[in-house]
Design a protein around this motif. Structure first.
Motif, PDB file in Angstrom:
ATOM      1  N   THR A 357       0.837  -1.200   0.000  1.00  0.00           N
ATOM      2  CA  THR A 357       0.000   0.000   0.000  1.00  0.00           C
ATOM      3  C   THR A 357       0.876   1.256   0.000  1.00  0.00           C
ATOM      4  OG1 THR A 357      -1.769  -1.132   1.183  1.00  0.00           O
ATOM      5  CG2 THR A 357      -1.798   1.278   1.225  1.00  0.00           C
ATOM      6  N   TYR A 358       0.519   2.192  -0.868  1.00  0.00           N
ATOM      7  CA  TYR A 358       1.262   3.449  -0.991  1.00  0.00           C
ATOM      8  C   TYR A 358       0.304   4.628  -0.814  1.00  0.00           C
ATOM      9  CZ  TYR A 358       4.798   0.504  -3.270  1.00  0.00           C
ATOM     10  OH  TYR A 358       5.720  -0.472  -3.556  1.00  0.00           O
ATOM     11  N   GLU A 359       0.819   5.700  -0.221  1.00  0.00           N
ATOM     12  CA  GLU A 359       0.050   6.935  -0.107  1.00  0.00           C
ATOM     13  C   GLU A 359       0.218   7.730  -1.397  1.00  0.00           C
ATOM     14  OE1 GLU A 359      -0.290  10.935   2.699  1.00  0.00           O
ATOM     15  OE2 GLU A 359       0.938   9.228   3.344  1.00  0.00           O
ATOM     16  N   MET A 360      -0.896   8.193  -1.953  1.00  0.00           N
ATOM     17  CA  MET A 360      -0.862   8.931  -3.208  1.00  0.00           C
ATOM     18  C   MET A 360      -0.548  10.407  -2.943  1.00  0.00           C
ATOM     19  SD  MET A 360      -4.134   7.147  -5.088  1.00  0.00           S
ATOM     20  CE  MET A 360      -3.890   8.029  -6.620  1.00  0.00           C
ATOM     21  N   THR A 361       0.109  11.043  -3.893  1.00  0.00           N
ATOM     22  CA  THR A 361       0.437  12.463  -3.743  1.00  0.00           C
ATOM     23  C   THR A 361      -0.816  13.313  -3.739  1.00  0.00           C
ATOM     24  OG1 THR A 361       0.756  12.612  -6.138  1.00  0.00           O
ATOM     25  CG2 THR A 361       2.724  12.222  -4.788  1.00  0.00           C
ATOM     26  N   ALA A 497       4.574   2.639 -16.458  1.00  0.00           N
ATOM     27  CA  ALA A 497       4.220   3.165 -15.142  1.00  0.00           C
ATOM     28  C   ALA A 497       3.758   4.617 -15.193  1.00  0.00           C
ATOM     29  CB  ALA A 497       5.422   3.022 -14.204  1.00  0.00           C
ATOM     30  N   THR A 498       2.907   4.943 -16.147  1.00  0.00           N
ATOM     31  CA  THR A 498       2.435   6.324 -16.288  1.00  0.00           C
ATOM     32  C   THR A 498       1.689   6.787 -15.043  1.00  0.00           C
ATOM     33  OG1 THR A 498       2.179   5.916 -18.652  1.00  0.00           O
ATOM     34  CG2 THR A 498       1.141   7.891 -17.768  1.00  0.00           C
ATOM     35  N   PHE A 499       0.744   5.989 -14.570  1.00  0.00           N
ATOM     36  CA  PHE A 499      -0.063   6.355 -13.400  1.00  0.00           C
ATOM     37  C   PHE A 499       0.841   6.553 -12.182  1.00  0.00           C
ATOM     38  CE2 PHE A 499      -2.666   5.758  -9.698  1.00  0.00           C
ATOM     39  CZ  PHE A 499      -3.915   6.260 -10.038  1.00  0.00           C
ATOM     40  N   GLU A 500       1.761   5.619 -11.957  1.00  0.00           N
ATOM     41  CA  GLU A 500       2.630   5.690 -10.782  1.00  0.00           C
ATOM     42  C   GLU A 500       3.504   6.935 -10.808  1.00  0.00           C
ATOM     43  OE1 GLU A 500       2.141   1.196 -11.598  1.00  0.00           O
ATOM     44  OE2 GLU A 500       2.036   3.103 -12.675  1.00  0.00           O
ATOM     45  N   ARG A 501       3.989   7.325 -11.974  1.00  0.00           N
ATOM     46  CA  ARG A 501       4.861   8.488 -12.064  1.00  0.00           C
ATOM     47  C   ARG A 501       4.118   9.778 -11.704  1.00  0.00           C
ATOM     48  NH1 ARG A 501       9.743   7.331 -14.592  1.00  0.00           N
ATOM     49  NH2 ARG A 501       9.814   5.271 -15.572  1.00  0.00           N
ATOM     50  N   TYR A 502       2.817   9.792 -11.973  1.00  0.00           N
ATOM     51  CA  TYR A 502       2.030  10.979 -11.643  1.00  0.00           C
ATOM     52  C   TYR A 502       1.670  11.032 -10.159  1.00  0.00           C
ATOM     53  CZ  TYR A 502       1.208  12.112 -16.595  1.00  0.00           C
ATOM     54  OH  TYR A 502       1.362  12.475 -17.912  1.00  0.00           O
ATOM     55  N   LEU A 504       2.610   8.695  -7.382  1.00  0.00           N
ATOM     56  CA  LEU A 504       3.369   8.065  -6.303  1.00  0.00           C
ATOM     57  C   LEU A 504       4.799   8.597  -6.273  1.00  0.00           C
ATOM     58  CD1 LEU A 504       2.196   4.356  -6.736  1.00  0.00           C
ATOM     59  CD2 LEU A 504       1.300   6.060  -5.148  1.00  0.00           C
ATOM     60  N   LYS A 505       5.312   8.865  -5.063  1.00  0.00           N
ATOM     61  CA  LYS A 505       6.674   9.366  -4.923  1.00  0.00           C
ATOM     62  C   LYS A 505       7.700   8.242  -4.962  1.00  0.00           C
ATOM     63  CE  LYS A 505       5.498  13.459  -2.151  1.00  0.00           C
ATOM     64  NZ  LYS A 505       5.674  14.124  -0.825  1.00  0.00           N
ATOM     65  N   GLU A 506       7.296   7.051  -4.539  1.00  0.00           N
ATOM     66  CA  GLU A 506       8.236   5.945  -4.405  1.00  0.00           C
ATOM     67  C   GLU A 506       8.779   5.520  -5.768  1.00  0.00           C
ATOM     68  OE1 GLU A 506       5.767   6.150  -0.824  1.00  0.00           O
ATOM     69  OE2 GLU A 506       5.353   6.176  -2.958  1.00  0.00           O
ATOM     70  N   LYS A 507      10.102   5.644  -5.950  1.00  0.00           N
ATOM     71  CA  LYS A 507      10.741   5.329  -7.233  1.00  0.00           C
ATOM     72  C   LYS A 507      10.588   3.855  -7.605  1.00  0.00           C
ATOM     73  CE  LYS A 507      12.482   9.438  -8.100  1.00  0.00           C
ATOM     74  NZ  LYS A 507      12.076  10.244  -9.271  1.00  0.00           N
ATOM     75  N   GLU A 508      10.454   2.998  -6.612  1.00  0.00           N
ATOM     76  CA  GLU A 508      10.322   1.565  -6.898  1.00  0.00           C
ATOM     77  C   GLU A 508       9.083   1.278  -7.738  1.00  0.00           C
ATOM     78  OE1 GLU A 508       8.274  -0.442  -3.100  1.00  0.00           O
ATOM     79  OE2 GLU A 508       9.886   0.945  -2.561  1.00  0.00           O
ATOM     80  N   THR A 509       8.059   2.108  -7.589  1.00  0.00           N
ATOM     81  CA  THR A 509       6.833   1.892  -8.366  1.00  0.00           C
ATOM     82  C   THR A 509       6.958   2.412  -9.792  1.00  0.00           C
ATOM     83  OG1 THR A 509       5.818   4.005  -7.721  1.00  0.00           O
ATOM     84  CG2 THR A 509       5.467   2.112  -6.258  1.00  0.00           C
ATOM     85  N   HIS A 510       7.960   3.255 -10.027  1.00  0.00           N
ATOM     86  CA  HIS A 510       8.144   3.843 -11.358  1.00  0.00           C
ATOM     87  C   HIS A 510       8.924   2.918 -12.281  1.00  0.00           C
ATOM     88  CE1 HIS A 510       7.971   8.134  -9.404  1.00  0.00           C
ATOM     89  NE2 HIS A 510       6.911   7.392  -9.141  1.00  0.00           N
ATOM     90  N   LYS A 511       9.554   1.912 -11.709  1.00  0.00           N
ATOM     91  CA  LYS A 511      10.446   1.060 -12.491  1.00  0.00           C
ATOM     92  C   LYS A 511       9.672   0.284 -13.551  1.00  0.00           C
ATOM     93  CE  LYS A 511      14.103  -2.393 -12.116  1.00  0.00           C
ATOM     94  NZ  LYS A 511      14.866  -3.286 -11.211  1.00  0.00           N
ATOM     95  N   GLU A 512      10.193   0.316 -14.766  1.00  0.00           N
ATOM     96  CA  GLU A 512       9.615  -0.441 -15.883  1.00  0.00           C
ATOM     97  C   GLU A 512      10.653  -1.475 -16.311  1.00  0.00           C
ATOM     98  OE1 GLU A 512       7.023   3.343 -17.664  1.00  0.00           O
ATOM     99  OE2 GLU A 512       8.811   2.638 -18.726  1.00  0.00           O
ATOM    100  N   ALA A 513      10.526  -2.678 -15.770  1.00  0.00           N
ATOM    101  CA  ALA A 513      11.525  -3.723 -16.023  1.00  0.00           C
ATOM    102  C   ALA A 513      11.527  -4.114 -17.493  1.00  0.00           C
ATOM    103  CB  ALA A 513      11.235  -4.937 -15.151  1.00  0.00           C
ATOM    104  N   LYS A 514      12.708  -4.029 -18.108  1.00  0.00           N
ATOM    105  CA  LYS A 514      12.832  -4.363 -19.528  1.00  0.00           C
ATOM    106  C   LYS A 514      12.767  -5.864 -19.740  1.00  0.00           C
ATOM    107  CE  LYS A 514      15.787  -0.336 -20.361  1.00  0.00           C
ATOM    108  NZ  LYS A 514      17.161   0.108 -20.676  1.00  0.00           N
ATOM    109  N   GLY A 515      12.332  -6.246 -20.948  1.00  0.00           N
ATOM    110  CA  GLY A 515      12.253  -7.653 -21.300  1.00  0.00           C
ATOM    111  C   GLY A 515      13.623  -8.289 -21.441  1.00  0.00           C
ATOM    112  N   THR A 516      13.605  -9.616 -21.577  1.00  0.00           N
ATOM    113  CA  THR A 516      14.852 -10.388 -21.650  1.00  0.00           C
ATOM    114  C   THR A 516      15.748  -9.925 -22.788  1.00  0.00           C
ATOM    115  OG1 THR A 516      13.654 -12.291 -20.751  1.00  0.00           O
ATOM    116  CG2 THR A 516      15.775 -12.736 -21.782  1.00  0.00           C
TER     117      THR A 516
END
Length: 670
Positions: A357-361, A497-502, A504-516
């Motif tokens: 759970t994250y607090e939204m900005t 992670a468009t929604f998260e970048r707007y 959420l402050k937590e950078k971990e939620t912004h991460k977009e893991a690239k494919g193999t």
């Protein structure tokens, strides 16, 4: 030739057709001689660019200077004969002849003398860049008004004593008849035309920068080019086809970077209804998260920045709703987790993602019904209908998308090089990953890219035999998956992670893991496996990509897989310059090998004209051939060899009586 075995019965109809173009032994023989000669010309220069992102000034300059090729030619030709300033002035003239002529005429005291010297120099440059082509090809590149004169100057040397007066008189007459300016402009454009034989765009013409429509107009008039579609091109193609999620994304990105020129000036998209809606729906909202992130923001006053931020938030909220509706319609996409409205606790202002759970900005969603969060309000639906109409009736947008369709595809194989924008989906073990693009229909590798390309074309076709509206509607929806789906060969990340970048402050939620693909693409065996899959042959074969900016500032190398894979997105977009440390890579492939050109940020066209500033570029030799490549070594050479074989078969048929030569008809008397 008589020792060859020809199945003339099998080829009779083809030979009869061929004989209409070459009705005699003389005609066929002449063409064979011509084609054999062409095979031994040096290979034409190919120019590779990627990820232009609407930066039309830098793009046009790189086209004009051919990634430094013209400057190199000028330096090689004139060496110590000209000062550095003179060579710089000559290059600027070649790049921007109309504008440079105006400056010269305003300051030059003896303009006739300048004309004489300059025309001689331009002829010398033009002679050099045209040397690898046939006279016929050069002639076709010349402007009609000056074709004869240019040909005479190219093939007659003023240092030939018998021709000195002849050449001098031609140039003097050009000047005395008041045609010097037009002639110089024509010569400069011929040099630009001949220095590059073919242009390859590896995707992403659109978004971020101010002039994607200008880039497309430039390409429309370029002599020969192709494109492998990028994810941002696909987004605009989807918007043009009527995909509402793509329409929202296109507008959102334009507002995010405060670059509405392409939308409004380029394609006539009316954003006034969005502005009106946003000022009403978000009148009390500071929309802090949605303030434009652009180098232009300092030029905006507070009132306009706030208006853009409110428009930005309004279209983003609608986008998340429309995307959720589309994702719900297509469970095979496996994107249910991206419907984040359902994960929000609207009373607490929190959201649950991946069990945490994250607090939204902020949690100000006046148009969202927590019970039916994906449902548009009546006003949002009216707005969406207006925007949908604007995109689907924009004549210029449709013309530009048709250009992308007619010149483009998902991948291209040319001269032993495999071109695609982003990736080939791979499993963790490096093998090809199957992707379900229709219910129960899976493809991988080459078949995946081919069938995705066919689906894209289906979205723009009138219903044909065996096709239904359902096929076309699904194809239109599929643009969203290509834009942000986890196994899309144009995206290939676990999420966008468009929604998260707007919110959420937590950078971990912004991460977009690239494919193999992106973790294994430096492996030579993986590169070889992919090229084998696509049937790319030859000892000097390569994969060329764009899509992911090369972080030069962090020491990343664009040359991967022991030289078999090259990434040429260094960040044309100004938004990437701080991140990458440079302003883009381009690639030049000429008869002597590959050269990778690293560019510094481009100041401006005005600076280039007034001060002769060029893009500061560093050239890295990627691969040099042991011998100079000829046309015979290229795909074009393969085609010509097949034509020669057919013509030799035609000769055999004439000489052995299988076909009768046709008498040449005398031309009608005038």
């Amino acid at each position: 030739m008589t020792n060859k075995h020809y199945d003339l019965a099998k080829d009779e109809r083809y030979l009869q057709l061929l004989s209409q173009s070459f009705p005699s032994i003389s005609d066929a023989s002449t063409e064979i001689i011509n084609l054999q000669a062409i095979l031994h010309l040096p290979k034409g220069t190919e120019h590779f660019l990627a990820d232009i992102h609407g930066e039309y000034e830098a793009f046009q300059h790189v086209l004009k200077n051919a990634s430094g090729s013209i400057k190199r030619k000028v330096n090689e030709l004139f060496g110590d004969r000209l000062r550095a300033s003179e060579k710089r002035e000559l290059c600027t003239l070649i790049y921007y002849p109309e504008q440079k002529l105006d400056l010269v005429k305003a300051s030059e005291k003896d303009i006739k003398d300048w004309y004489h010297i300059t025309i001689h120099r331009l002829v010398e440059v033009c002679r050099d860049v045209s040397s690898k082509y046939t006279r016929s090809k050069v002639r076709k590149s010349l402007p009609v008004d000056y074709s004869y004169i240019v040909q005479e100057l190219l093939h007659e040397h003023s240092d030939d004593k018998d021709k000195t007066d002849y050449v001098s008189t031609i140039i003097s007459t050009i000047i005395s008849t008041g045609r010097a300016d037009d002639f110089i402009i024509a010569m400069c454009k011929v040099i630009q035309r001949l220095v590059i034989d073919h242009l390859h765009i590896l995707g992403d013409v659109y978004d971020r920068g101010p002039g994607a429509h200008i880039v497309m107009d430039t390409l429309k008039n370029y002599h020969t080019w192709d494109i492998t579609w990028g994810n941002h091109d696909i987004l605009w193609m989807g918007a043009c086809a009527g995909n509402d999620a793509c329409i929202c994304n296109v507008i959102r990105i334009a507002l995010r970077y405060s670059n509405m020129e392409t939308l409004e000036d380029g394609y006539g998209i009316n954003l006034i209804p969005l502005a009106t809606f946003a000022m009403d729906a978000y009148s009390e909202d500071p929309c802090t998260e949605f303030l434009p992130k652009t180098t232009k923001e300092d030029a905006l006053d507070d009132k306009n920045r706030l208006l853009i931020a409110r428009m930005h938030k309004a279209i983003s909220i609608i986008q998340f709703k429309v995307e959720a509706q589309m994702i719900n319609r297509h469970p095979l996409w496996h994107m249910e987790s991206r419907n984040l409205y359902k994960a929000i606790d609207y009373k607490k202002g929190t959201i649950k993602i991946d069990g945490k759970t994250y607090e939204m900005t902020s949690c100000n969603f006046p148009t969202v019904d927590p019970k039916h969060p994906e449902q548009l309000t009546d006003d949002e639906q009216i707005l969406m209908d207006k925007l949908h109409h604007s995109f689907t009736v924009s004549e210029k947008l449709h013309k530009h998308i048709q250009l992308l369709l007619s010149h483009g595809c998902m991948y291209k194989i040319v001269n032993n090089n495999l071109l695609y924008h982003a990736s080939i989906p791979l499993k963790a073990d490096g093998s090809m990953k199957e992707v379900e693009i229709y219910p129960g229909v899976h493809y991988k590798g080459k078949e995946l890219l081919h069938n995705v390309g066919m689906m894209i074309r289906t979205a723009f076709q009138v219903q044909g035999e065996g096709e239904t509206d359902m096929d076309r509607n699904y194809a239109i929806d599929y643009f969203l998956y290509l834009w942000c789906g986890p196994d899309s060969p144009l995206f290939d990340k676990h999420k966008m992670a468009t929604f998260e970048r707007y919110f959420l402050k937590e950078k971990e939620t912004h991460k977009e893991a690239k494919g193999t693909y992106f973790t294994l693409r430096d492996n030579e065996e993986i590169a070889d496996m992919i090229m084998d899959e696509f049937g790319v042959k030859g000892p000097n074969r390569h994969i060329i990509n764009g899509h992911v900016p090369v972080h030069v500032a962090k020491g990343e190398n664009p040359i991967k897989a022991n030289g078999k894979l090259m990434v040429i997105d260094g960040g044309f977009s100004q938004a990437y310059h701080k991140e990458t440390g440079i302003a883009g890579y381009t690639l030049v492939y000429h008869s002597r090998g590959f050269q990778l050109v690293q560019h510094e940020p481009f100041a401006s066209t005005e600076d280039a004209i007034n001060r002769g500033t060029d893009i500061v570029s560093t050239t890295q030799i990627v691969e040099m051939n042991q011998r100079r490549l000829r046309v015979a070594d290229t795909d074009k050479g393969t085609e010509l060899k097949l034509q020669i074989e057919a013509l030799e078969e035609l000769l055999y048929a004439y000489r052995h009586g299988f076909l009768t030569e046709q008498e040449k008809k005398n031309p009608p008397k005038k």
